[in-house]
Scaffold this active site. Structure first.
Site, short mmCIF file in Angstrom:
data_model
loop_
_atom_site.label_atom_id
_atom_site.label_comp_id
_atom_site.label_asym_id
_atom_site.label_seq_id
_atom_site.Cartn_x
_atom_site.Cartn_y
_atom_site.Cartn_z
N GLU A 97 0.84 -1.21 0.00
CA GLU A 97 0.00 0.00 0.00
C GLU A 97 0.87 1.25 0.00
O GLU A 97 2.03 1.22 0.39
CB GLU A 97 -0.92 0.02 1.21
CG GLU A 97 -0.30 -0.39 2.53
CD GLU A 97 0.90 0.37 2.99
OE1 GLU A 97 0.84 1.63 2.96
OE2 GLU A 97 1.90 -0.26 3.39
N GLU A 135 4.53 -0.59 1.36
CA GLU A 135 4.58 -0.79 -0.10
C GLU A 135 4.47 -2.25 -0.51
O GLU A 135 4.35 -2.55 -1.70
CB GLU A 135 5.90 -0.25 -0.72
CG GLU A 135 6.13 1.22 -0.57
CD GLU A 135 7.43 1.68 -1.26
OE1 GLU A 135 8.12 0.85 -1.89
OE2 GLU A 135 7.75 2.87 -1.15
#
Lengths: 354, 354
Positions: A172, A315
């Protein structure tokens, strides 16, 4: 979301047992590869085959903005979300390097970035709104938006599985999202409001205090008591967290191994569990984040992550490292000789253990 | 072994600082990749270059037998050592699969297997004797043998470095070697004799009690007090442990990153530290073994291993998994964009963090 949850069935216990029978014949003391063996057996059950079929890795990164950044909860300005999405599609971020290392296809999904991003082949647009609303003052999204974003995540994971991905690393990007993840996790677990608030990208001192106050203020606005999971998502967000929960369900429904990253993705796993407990049978923890609340989330899930490197980037970086551990373990599963094949004595000495 | 220790020099602090300057410009919150970044910076300093030069992995597995197996300390018969060495050279063991996964050249070194093994291109013979003597009753080896085996390990590591290996995973095979490793570690650390004894390949109940008694008996034979490290090696062995300590020195002297596996290799790291403290600057911990004494060894070294998967196989399996983590981290180091290159705001909000 009952229709999505109903599409998840449990992995086969017969295949799991067959996987263990095979593992226990390989040239090593039984179970001496620990979690590597457990993961291999679970992967067989998830994929329905012994020995395990080849692993194909994919990474799915959801990005969105958060209205709550207006309260000064992050160390970075909100425009960094869009800037980092551009960095992802150009291949310059940590998740890109680690995806290349794992041979993983990387797809970035805009589910709620504040600005409009230029089209790019690696970027999927499933934007629900230009960021959530400020959850200190009002619900982060509408019930319809909450459902839409969850379905967007489900579809994105199913799409990757259709393209052949069998191990899905979830990640994310969203400035402000550790605040939303802390609020969502505390609400789902029934913890006091500020209990899971931590430094995120690096707030400290008064800014960290402010972050705690914001979550406390939001809990006062929402009022006490347990709430249905989709209502918790509606109240605090964020869009990428809802999409991640949908992706966990979508990956599980498609029979993929789903790798959960750090604090924010684990918040989404808590939401996914509340919606569909059986989806947890497809999830693999990856690392223990330096974000303090992560350990509490993991404990609640009963997960022991294999990697402890004090990472706190998000991420999907931790999830991709863990995919590498599964891949290595599957290689051992497939390529190791059995005791019979290798002519190694499996007859242990009398008195000698398990 | 003063001449070998003198060949190890410390990595460059200037290169280390330059590596951190580069890492801090990459598109991530500073230090947010945690130990992944620390490892990358250390690898630069070890290799003397920023950005880090390519990693070439190698695995070095030392095998030997232990006279103390006559006391019934292992779950497997002693002939399994030679059988497993044959399994290694034929490619059927866990370490083979994991070495292939890492693209690592694998070399097996017989430093003291009880039987004579057929020649094989992947097998180096540096046999010091046909196994150690039973260290409950008498010293495991002579002082000359202790020195010879340490030099054998040093030379083997230097040989791999000459062939281009920059990251060396160390492993071992030797039925009975957790007993020797427990005795050696306790003696070097000044712990009570049985404190580091654990199940090894799987002894339990009375057999585990016997294993403790054997180490206690050996300590009574040897007598109290701190002893020089080479004298500890001479007293309890084993040959592969001495060779591993030599390989740590040899790898460090050649400027390679040296990956330490589980309980037995960590015992060798304690010996290497006693001989040459600066060699520790080249060492990387890999995993926390399920063998209970491993945590105590690691604590004494101040090491926090990145992988926790309850593995207890040895062979170098944990070390090879950790090499994969370094390789992934180096890829991020080399391939990530800087804030300037990516057009990402590095200006953090006032009040925002570090």
């Amino acid at each position: 979301m009952i229709d999505l949850a109903a599409r998840v069935t449990l992995p086969s216990p017969e295949i799991l047992a067959a996987a263990w029978r095979r593992l226990d014949r390989l040239t090593k003391p039984p179970r001496s590869l620990g979690q590597i063996e457990e993961w291999g057996a679970r992967y067989c059950a998830i994929r329905g085959e012994v020995p395990p079929p080849p692993l194909r890795a994919g990474a799915l990164v959801f990005a969105a903005d958060h209205g709550v950044t207006a309260e000064g909860v992050s160390a970075y300005p909100a425009e960094v979300t869009a800037q980092m999405v551009l960095n992802f599609v150009r291949g310059g971020a940590a998740v890109n390097a680690l995806a290349r290392e794992q041979g993983a296809a990387l797809r970035v999904v805009d589910v709620g970035v504040r600005s409009d991003l230029p089209p790019h082949s690696g970027l999927l647009i499933r934007k629900v709104a230009q960021g959530t609303r400020n959850f200190l003052r009002e619900p982060a999204m509408t019930a319809a938006e909450a459902e839409e974003v969850l379905r967007g995540g489900f579809d994105a994971a199913q799409g990757m599985a259709r393209e052949g991905v069998t191990a899905l690393a979830l990640g994310e990007m969203g400035i402000g999202n550790t605040t939303a993840a802390a609020a969502l996790s505390a609400a789902l677990l029934g913890f006091p409001a500020p209990e899971l608030v931590g430094p995120g990208t690096g707030v400290e001192g008064p800014a960290l205090e402010r972050k705690r106050e914001v979550v406390e203020g939001a809990f006062r606005r929402i009022g006490p008591g347990p709430r249905p999971p989709m209502e918790v998502l509606r109240q605090v967000g964020g869009f990428e967290i809802g999409a991640l929960a949908g992706a966990i369900l979508g990956g599980a429904a498609a029979g993929a191994a789903v790798f959960v990253d750090g604090f924010v993705v684990t918040a989404a796993a808590l939401l996914a569990r509340a919606l569909c407990p059986q989806a947890m049978a497809y999830c693999f923890p990856s690392h223990l984040s330096a974000e303090p609340g992560h350990a509490r989330q993991l404990e609640s899930l009963g997960w022991e992550p294999p990697i402890r490197m004090a990472m706190r980037l998000g991420e999907g970086t931790g999830a991709l490292l863990a995919v590498g551990l599964l891949r290595a373990g599957l290689r051992a599963f497939v390529e190791m000789a059995t005791f019979e094949e290798a002519g190694v004595s499996d007859k242990r000495e009398p008195g000698g253990g398990t």
